[in-house]
Scaffold this motif. Structure first.
Motif, mmCIF file in Angstrom:
data_model
loop_
_atom_site.group_PDB
_atom_site.id
_atom_site.type_symbol
_atom_site.label_atom_id
_atom_site.label_comp_id
_atom_site.label_asym_id
_atom_site.label_seq_id
_atom_site.Cartn_x
_atom_site.Cartn_y
_atom_site.Cartn_z
ATOM 1 N N ALA A 109 -12.667 2.888 2.121
ATOM 2 C CA ALA A 109 -14.137 2.796 2.282
ATOM 3 C C ALA A 109 -14.580 4.240 1.556
ATOM 4 N N LEU A 110 -14.016 5.087 1.821
ATOM 5 C CA LEU A 110 -14.630 6.544 1.427
ATOM 6 C C LEU A 110 -14.294 6.583 -0.137
ATOM 7 N N PHE A 111 -13.448 5.915 -0.755
ATOM 8 C CA PHE A 111 -13.430 5.635 -2.296
ATOM 9 C C PHE A 111 -14.464 5.106 -2.902
ATOM 10 N N PHE A 112 -14.565 3.717 -2.038
ATOM 11 C CA PHE A 112 -15.490 2.720 -2.553
ATOM 12 C C PHE A 112 -17.033 3.218 -2.435
ATOM 13 N N ASP A 145 0.865 -1.328 0.031
ATOM 14 C CA ASP A 145 -0.153 0.071 -0.066
ATOM 15 C C ASP A 145 1.078 1.204 -0.050
ATOM 16 N N ARG A 146 1.804 1.311 0.911
ATOM 17 C CA ARG A 146 2.742 2.378 0.909
ATOM 18 C C ARG A 146 3.538 2.744 -0.413
ATOM 19 N N ASP A 147 3.860 1.546 -0.961
ATOM 20 C CA ASP A 147 4.515 1.783 -2.353
ATOM 21 C C ASP A 147 3.756 1.748 -3.686
ATOM 22 N N ARG A 148 2.494 1.548 -3.362
ATOM 23 C CA ARG A 148 1.599 1.480 -4.270
ATOM 24 C C ARG A 148 1.869 0.509 -5.640
ATOM 25 N N ALA A 189 -5.853 8.100 -4.968
ATOM 26 C CA ALA A 189 -5.023 8.019 -3.582
ATOM 27 C C ALA A 189 -5.257 6.669 -2.972
ATOM 28 N N ALA A 190 -6.629 6.381 -2.945
ATOM 29 C CA ALA A 190 -7.138 5.056 -2.261
ATOM 30 C C ALA A 190 -6.903 3.903 -2.954
#
Length: 384
Positions: A359-362, A37-40, A203-204
């Motif tokens: 969850a905000l993105f979802f 997640d940190r490294d995408r 970003a999510a």
């Protein structure tokens, strides 16, 4: 379309796909989730392991190399993946490939298309990608146009928010012609005029690979059409919407259940001003709310998935209601779990903090409340 399970002699003799998914999620996915997640970062080896366990093609028939699971079993598998991985981004990438990109091919593909794509998709050899902007059909303005020509079509336009784009072998694209008809296409990555821009992404959901698809006078043959030309609005798109609403919600049921369990353990262990937090009434009420939302969400998703096994799709209202409830529940549960975890929840890599961001993105995808509420209301009012 009916998803039926075809039992074999080995059923029961080896771990089920859900059990294998739990094992891999616990051993391989969750320990690396924070770093990825940190490294995408997308891990192709991790996806290959999941595919080998049957996660990449659960709804592909066994005679085409898939798991041959029912929709209910697939929902349970995805719940398990979400619960044991606590990685919503990876789970979304799996759902887009294993369900959104695969089932329309099974439902509307020609024999040649099914035989070409589905075995390789089920094996994880070929990854299918779909834009989350295109899962809601006519609800959103068209971004790709199609012009029919001799022996093929010319596609032009751009599609954002394509889940799986950087690693995809092919894309499911819906385009609009000059008369307003909507046609679905399966477009291979190596098609001339197709370009993937993998620099853009939200970003999510950082562990899902994102990109933008650019079609510049992209010429595709007639055999790239999925279903009947001009009929996507009545064939592929309604199916794609219900698949999105139901199956992208399933991993969130598991994520919410895992975070609720973590919150329970945290409350048992923490003390506040010398007093066990477990004795604080507000903490108890918060835990009760989390658990209730989890079980209600699970019931709605499982009921909607079960409709496929009964020989029908869930109604748009039923699927939209499940998605709307799960989206709201995911926001509430992840926020509640983060609050109960304390300041540490918003430190780098904490599962509750990552899940709350995702969850905000979802909640904004799947058409968001602007699409889901009108769909439910229109059905209640018998407006179509």
């Amino acid at each position: 379309m009916v998803f039926t399970h075809a039992p074999t002699e080995v059923d029961g003799a080896v771990p089920s796909p859900t059990e294998r998914a739990r094992d891999l999620a616990d051993r391989l996915v969750r320990p690396t989730a924070a770093d990825r997640d940190r490294d995408r970062r997308w891990d192709p080896a991790l996806f290959a392991d999941l595919a080998a366990a049957g996660v990449a093609g659960p709804l592909v028939p066994r005679e085409l190399g898939g798991g041959g699971l029912t929709a209910t079993e697939t929902g349970e598998l995805l719940e398990a993946l979400g619960e044991d991985s606590r990685d919503p981004g990876l789970a979304l990438a799996v759902v887009v490939h294993a369900v959104l990109a695969t089932v329309p091919l099974r439902a509307f593909g020609t024999a040649g298309q099914r035989e070409r794509y589905l075995p390789r998709m089920a094996a994880g050899e070929w990854v299918g990608a779909v834009s989350l902007h295109q899962t809601q059909g006519a609800a959103l303005a068209p971004t790709v146009t199609a012009r029919a020509g001799l022996g093929g079509w010319v596609l032009n336009g751009e599609v954002d928010l394509v889940a799986g784009a950087p690693v995809a072998h092919h894309f499911l694209v819906v385009a609009v012609d000059a008369d307003g008809g909507r046609t679905a296409f399966v477009v291979d990555r190596d098609t001339a005029g197709l370009r993937v821009d993998d620099t853009a992404g939200p970003a999510a959901m950082a562990t899902c690979p994102w990109g933008r698809l650019v079609l510049d006078h992209c010429l595709v043959a007639d055999d790239a059409v999925l279903g009947a030309a001009g009929s996507a609005s009545t064939e592929v798109e309604p199916l794609l919407a219900t698949l999105d609403w139901v199956f992208t919600s399933a991993p969130w049921v598991g994520v919410m259940r895992a975070l609720t369990r973590d919150a329970v353990e945290g409350v048992r262990e923490r003390r506040l001003f010398g007093r066990p937090v477990a004795h604080v009434q507000s903490a108890r009420f918060a835990l009760a709310d989390l658990a209730t939302r989890c079980e209600l969400a699970a019931g709605l998703v499982r009921r909607a998935a079960g409709r496929f096994d009964e020989g029908e799709r869930p109604s748009h209202r039923e699927a939209a209601a499940a998605r709307l409830f799960v989206a709201n529940a995911a926001r509430a549960v992840t926020e509640g779990a983060a609050r109960l975890a304390g300041p540490a929840a918003f430190s780098d890599g904490h599962p509750a903090g990552r899940a709350h961001r995702d969850a905000l993105f979802f909640a904004e995808t799947g058409g968001g409340t602007e699409v889901l509420r009108p769909v439910i209301a229109a059905s209640l009012l018998a407006l179509g």
